[in-house]
Design a protein around this motif. Structure first.
Motif, PDB file in Angstrom:
ATOM      1  N   MET A   1       0.495  -1.742  -0.268  1.00 52.67           N
ATOM      2  CA  MET A   1       0.009  -0.186  -0.009  1.00 52.67           C
ATOM      3  C   MET A   1       0.826   1.007   0.248  1.00 52.67           C
ATOM      4  O   MET A   1       0.901   2.136  -0.575  1.00 52.67           O
ATOM      5  CB  MET A   1      -1.142  -0.075   1.392  1.00 52.67           C
ATOM      6  N   TYR A   2       2.110   1.522   0.842  1.00 52.87           N
ATOM      7  CA  TYR A   2       2.610   2.316   0.645  1.00 52.87           C
ATOM      8  C   TYR A   2       3.404   2.891  -0.711  1.00 52.87           C
ATOM      9  O   TYR A   2       3.325   3.727  -0.715  1.00 52.87           O
ATOM     10  CB  TYR A   2       4.239   1.763   1.474  1.00 52.87           C
ATOM     11  N   GLU A   3       3.844   1.773  -1.812  1.00 51.58           N
ATOM     12  CA  GLU A   3       4.560   1.480  -2.735  1.00 51.58           C
ATOM     13  C   GLU A   3       3.482   2.601  -3.474  1.00 51.58           C
ATOM     14  O   GLU A   3       3.283   3.029  -4.796  1.00 51.58           O
ATOM     15  CB  GLU A   3       4.717   0.767  -3.193  1.00 51.58           C
TER      16      GLU A   3
ATOM     17  N   LYS B   1       4.497   4.203   6.837  1.00 47.58           N
ATOM     18  CA  LYS B   1       4.286   2.880   6.649  1.00 47.58           C
ATOM     19  C   LYS B   1       3.050   2.393   8.097  1.00 47.58           C
ATOM     20  O   LYS B   1       2.216   1.800   8.199  1.00 47.58           O
ATOM     21  CB  LYS B   1       5.539   2.128   6.797  1.00 47.58           C
ATOM     22  N   GLU B   2       3.900   3.325   9.013  1.00 49.42           N
ATOM     23  CA  GLU B   2       2.927   2.907  10.669  1.00 49.42           C
ATOM     24  C   GLU B   2       1.560   3.649  10.889  1.00 49.42           C
ATOM     25  O   GLU B   2       0.902   2.869  10.915  1.00 49.42           O
ATOM     26  CB  GLU B   2       3.367   4.370  11.517  1.00 49.42           C
ATOM     27  N   GLU B   3       0.912   4.315   9.750  1.00 50.07           N
ATOM     28  CA  GLU B   3      -0.554   4.777   9.469  1.00 50.07           C
ATOM     29  C   GLU B   3      -0.937   3.765   9.102  1.00 50.07           C
ATOM     30  O   GLU B   3      -2.415   3.099   9.326  1.00 50.07           O
ATOM     31  CB  GLU B   3      -0.289   6.061   8.839  1.00 50.07           C
TER      32      GLU B   3
ATOM     33  N   HIS C   1      -3.869   1.176   9.684  1.00 48.66           N
ATOM     34  CA  HIS C   1      -5.215   1.618   9.915  1.00 48.66           C
ATOM     35  C   HIS C   1      -6.307   0.186   8.931  1.00 48.66           C
ATOM     36  O   HIS C   1      -6.912  -1.067   9.090  1.00 48.66           O
ATOM     37  CB  HIS C   1      -5.892   2.305   8.443  1.00 48.66           C
ATOM     38  N   LEU C   2      -4.910  -0.624   8.731  1.00 49.12           N
ATOM     39  CA  LEU C   2      -4.431  -2.251   8.437  1.00 49.12           C
ATOM     40  C   LEU C   2      -5.433  -3.251   8.715  1.00 49.12           C
ATOM     41  O   LEU C   2      -6.101  -3.970   8.959  1.00 49.12           O
ATOM     42  CB  LEU C   2      -3.617  -2.643   7.159  1.00 49.12           C
ATOM     43  N   LYS C   3      -4.904  -3.112  10.475  1.00 47.69           N
ATOM     44  CA  LYS C   3      -5.495  -3.498  11.731  1.00 47.69           C
ATOM     45  C   LYS C   3      -6.633  -3.532  11.743  1.00 47.69           C
ATOM     46  O   LYS C   3      -6.793  -4.352  12.700  1.00 47.69           O
ATOM     47  CB  LYS C   3      -4.013  -3.006  13.066  1.00 47.69           C
ATOM     48  N   LEU C   4      -7.130  -2.649  11.595  1.00 48.05           N
ATOM     49  CA  LEU C   4      -8.836  -2.338  11.831  1.00 48.05           C
ATOM     50  C   LEU C   4      -9.817  -3.057  10.814  1.00 48.05           C
ATOM     51  O   LEU C   4     -10.111  -4.029  11.367  1.00 48.05           O
ATOM     52  CB  LEU C   4      -9.593  -0.700  11.856  1.00 48.05           C
ATOM     53  N   SER C   5      -9.304  -3.327   9.339  1.00 49.60           N
ATOM     54  CA  SER C   5      -9.867  -3.802   8.182  1.00 49.60           C
ATOM     55  C   SER C   5      -9.381  -3.531   7.274  1.00 49.60           C
ATOM     56  O   SER C   5      -9.016  -2.323   7.026  1.00 49.60           O
ATOM     57  CB  SER C   5     -11.504  -3.899   8.378  1.00 49.60           C
ATOM     58  N   TYR C   6      -8.822  -4.148   6.283  1.00 49.75           N
ATOM     59  CA  TYR C   6      -8.395  -3.987   4.791  1.00 49.75           C
ATOM     60  C   TYR C   6      -9.953  -2.440   4.285  1.00 49.75           C
ATOM     61  O   TYR C   6      -9.066  -1.989   3.521  1.00 49.75           O
ATOM     62  CB  TYR C   6      -8.578  -4.926   4.012  1.00 49.75           C
ATOM     63  N   SER C   7     -10.806  -3.494   4.572  1.00 48.58           N
ATOM     64  CA  SER C   7     -12.021  -2.644   3.639  1.00 48.58           C
ATOM     65  C   SER C   7     -11.900  -0.992   4.198  1.00 48.58           C
ATOM     66  O   SER C   7     -12.393  -0.069   3.907  1.00 48.58           O
ATOM     67  CB  SER C   7     -13.071  -3.012   3.783  1.00 48.58           C
ATOM     68  N   HIS C   8     -11.942  -1.226   5.492  1.00 46.67           N
ATOM     69  CA  HIS C   8     -11.422   0.018   6.280  1.00 46.67           C
ATOM     70  C   HIS C   8     -10.553   1.430   5.777  1.00 46.67           C
ATOM     71  O   HIS C   8     -10.628   2.592   5.835  1.00 46.67           O
ATOM     72  CB  HIS C   8     -11.381  -0.124   8.027  1.00 46.67           C
TER      73      HIS C   8
END
Length: 193
Positions: free
Chosen positions: A22-24, A32-34, A38-45
């Motif tokens: 996603m960073y790329e 990358k931290e941000e 968000h990924l740890k909440l969910s991919y769709s989020h």
């Protein structure tokens, strides 16, 4: 002991690889931290939050599809718990076609009695239908996941829950590493919960 596992972020440390992709794709405009948070909440989020459009999603899909399983390593000591359990099952939103190559690469297919994956016809978490199905079939004792959404269906049907590397209120157990959980399960009677 009969355990229901989530896949991404629970059995396998997949978030770093997905964060990098996603960073790329977002051309390094977001840290990358941000992205990881968000990924740890969910991919769709994450997709909604960053307003990713069809061209970006296509690029992400291609990069994820081409990602070698060696970039998604199992968490240390998780295999010891898989060996300790009498039955392991997986419930994941990840499509089966993405799950199987990773399990096969690490030689872990034999650890799992069943896998319920994205596209198998069950509603997404936190809907408990897939958990009910697996519990009725395997008489589950414990649900392990890295996000609240992974444990909510287990709590709904009365199962003991464990959050991995997450301290959101609502779980029965909290562990930061699997050696800690392994020791806890052994001390509770040889792995019985």
């Amino acid at each position: 002991m009969h355990i229901l596992w989530d896949f991404d972020g629970t059995l396998f440390d997949t978030y770093p690889a997905y964060t990098e992709i996603m960073y790329e794709v977002m051309e390094e405009r977001v840290s990358k931290e941000e992205i990881l948070n968000h990924l740890k909440l969910s991919y769709s989020h994450t997709i909604k939050y960053f307003g990713l459009g069809e061209p970006q999603l296509n690029r992400i899909f291609i990069k994820e599809r081409d990602l070698h399983p060696s970039h998604m390593k199992p968490f240390p000591f998780v295999e010891a718990i898989l060996k300790l359990a009498e039955v392991n099952v997986i419930m994941t939103h990840k499509p089966r076609i993405e799950v199987l190559p990773i399990l096969e690469y690490y030689g872990w297919m034999h650890y799992f009695a069943e896998i319920v994956a994205g596209g198998d016809g069950y509603p997404s978490k936190p809907n408990p239908e897939s958990y009910k199905y697996l519990h009725d079939k395997y008489k589950l004792d414990l649900v392990i996941g890295d996000r609240e959404i992974d444990i909510l269906p287990g709590r709904h049907i009365g199962l003991r829950t464990c959050l991995f590397q997450n301290h959101t209120p609502g779980a029965d157990l909290y562990v930061n590493d699997y050696e800690e959980l392994y020791s806890q399960l052994i001390s509770e009677g040889g792995g019985r919960v």
